[in-house]
Write a protein that holds these residues in place. Sequence first.
Motif, PDB file in Angstrom:
ATOM      1  N   ALA A 115       0.831  -1.204   0.000  1.00 19.04           N
ATOM      2  CA  ALA A 115       0.000   0.000   0.000  1.00 19.04           C
ATOM      3  C   ALA A 115       0.871   1.262   0.000  1.00 19.04           C
ATOM      4  O   ALA A 115       0.574   2.230  -0.712  1.00 19.04           O
ATOM      5  N   THR A 116       1.950   1.239   0.768  1.00 16.25           N
ATOM      6  CA  THR A 116       2.867   2.378   0.804  1.00 16.25           C
ATOM      7  C   THR A 116       3.507   2.592  -0.564  1.00 16.25           C
ATOM      8  O   THR A 116       3.651   3.731  -1.017  1.00 16.25           O
ATOM      9  N   SER A 117       3.894   1.502  -1.218  1.00 17.25           N
ATOM     10  CA  SER A 117       4.494   1.612  -2.556  1.00 17.25           C
ATOM     11  C   SER A 117       3.526   2.215  -3.551  1.00 17.25           C
ATOM     12  O   SER A 117       3.896   3.083  -4.356  1.00 17.25           O
ATOM     13  N   ILE A 118       2.290   1.792  -3.497  1.00 21.56           N
ATOM     14  CA  ILE A 118       1.279   2.330  -4.419  1.00 21.56           C
ATOM     15  C   ILE A 118       1.066   3.816  -4.149  1.00 21.56           C
ATOM     16  O   ILE A 118       0.992   4.626  -5.073  1.00 21.56           O
ATOM     17  N   HIS A 119       1.001   4.171  -2.874  1.00 21.21           N
ATOM     18  CA  HIS A 119       0.824   5.582  -2.496  1.00 21.21           C
ATOM     19  C   HIS A 119       2.020   6.414  -2.956  1.00 21.21           C
ATOM     20  O   HIS A 119       1.859   7.528  -3.472  1.00 21.21           O
ATOM     21  N   THR A 120       3.222   5.879  -2.770  1.00 21.70           N
ATOM     22  CA  THR A 120       4.440   6.581  -3.184  1.00 21.70           C
ATOM     23  C   THR A 120       4.458   6.789  -4.695  1.00 21.70           C
ATOM     24  O   THR A 120       4.814   7.874  -5.174  1.00 21.70           O
ATOM     25  N   ASP A 126       2.596  12.674  -9.478  1.00 19.54           N
ATOM     26  CA  ASP A 126       2.152  14.072  -9.438  1.00 19.54           C
ATOM     27  C   ASP A 126       3.297  15.062  -9.644  1.00 19.54           C
ATOM     28  O   ASP A 126       3.052  16.244  -9.901  1.00 19.54           O
ATOM     29  N   LEU A 127       4.539  14.615  -9.518  1.00 22.13           N
ATOM     30  CA  LEU A 127       5.692  15.496  -9.724  1.00 22.13           C
ATOM     31  C   LEU A 127       5.936  15.709 -11.216  1.00 22.13           C
ATOM     32  O   LEU A 127       5.496  14.907 -12.057  1.00 22.13           O
ATOM     33  N   SER A 128       6.684  16.735 -11.522  1.00 23.65           N
ATOM     34  CA  SER A 128       7.066  16.959 -12.923  1.00 23.65           C
ATOM     35  C   SER A 128       8.043  15.854 -13.337  1.00 23.65           C
ATOM     36  O   SER A 128       8.736  15.271 -12.492  1.00 23.65           O
ATOM     37  N   ARG A 173       2.501  17.575   0.045  1.00 19.34           N
ATOM     38  CA  ARG A 173       1.370  16.706  -0.319  1.00 19.34           C
ATOM     39  C   ARG A 173       1.064  15.727   0.810  1.00 19.34           C
ATOM     40  O   ARG A 173      -0.102  15.436   1.086  1.00 19.34           O
ATOM     41  N   LEU A 174       2.102  15.228   1.445  1.00 16.75           N
ATOM     42  CA  LEU A 174       1.897  14.309   2.577  1.00 16.75           C
ATOM     43  C   LEU A 174       1.266  15.025   3.763  1.00 16.75           C
ATOM     44  O   LEU A 174       0.420  14.462   4.472  1.00 16.75           O
ATOM     45  N   ALA A 175       1.678  16.258   4.005  1.00 13.23           N
ATOM     46  CA  ALA A 175       1.126  17.031   5.115  1.00 13.23           C
ATOM     47  C   ALA A 175      -0.350  17.360   4.870  1.00 13.23           C
ATOM     48  O   ALA A 175      -1.136  17.455   5.808  1.00 13.23           O
TER      49      ALA A 175
END
Length: 177
Positions: A115-120, A126-128, A173-175
């Motif tokens: 799940a963490t990998s998918i989120h990462t 979303d980054l350029s 984004r995490l915050a």
Amino acid sequence: MPDAALANPALGPSMLDDLMVKHSSAVIAYAEKILRDRHLAEDIAQEAFIRAWPHMERLCSTAGSIRGWLLTVTRHLIIDRSRSSMVRNEVVGADETRATDHRAEVLPDHAESVATSIHTLALLHDLSPEHRRVLLHLYVFEHSLRETADLIGIPVGTVKSRHHYALSALRSRLAAE
């Protein structure tokens, strides 16, 4: 039927029967004491007698102890069985307190890391592309700043800047989540 039993009728099936009558209770008791499982002990004892069958002539003609030979074979069979069970992460014996001694270490559930990998990956997406490429070289391929700059074809200062802004964007984004 083994060749020895064919050559000497005295070593035929009745000899094996006699051997089992005289020694089966001792072999089963020995195996059961180690395994703490009567049914498994009976299986091991049966295998020990099967292994004795081809060696009947030698066992009966030598001065050594037949029971000693059977118990040694039984011990080896128990060791072999426990080793093969540990490889398959199975438990030898039925006793629950003993089962915990032989149980393989329980591996942690890796669902959280998936799940963490998918989120990462979603965050990186979303980054350029420029920021993502710098992070990829620095963290995944473990290149140095200089190596990353040379591979991408940009100055080291630009690599540092993209690295800084990419991490800042990820932190914000995490915050926000």
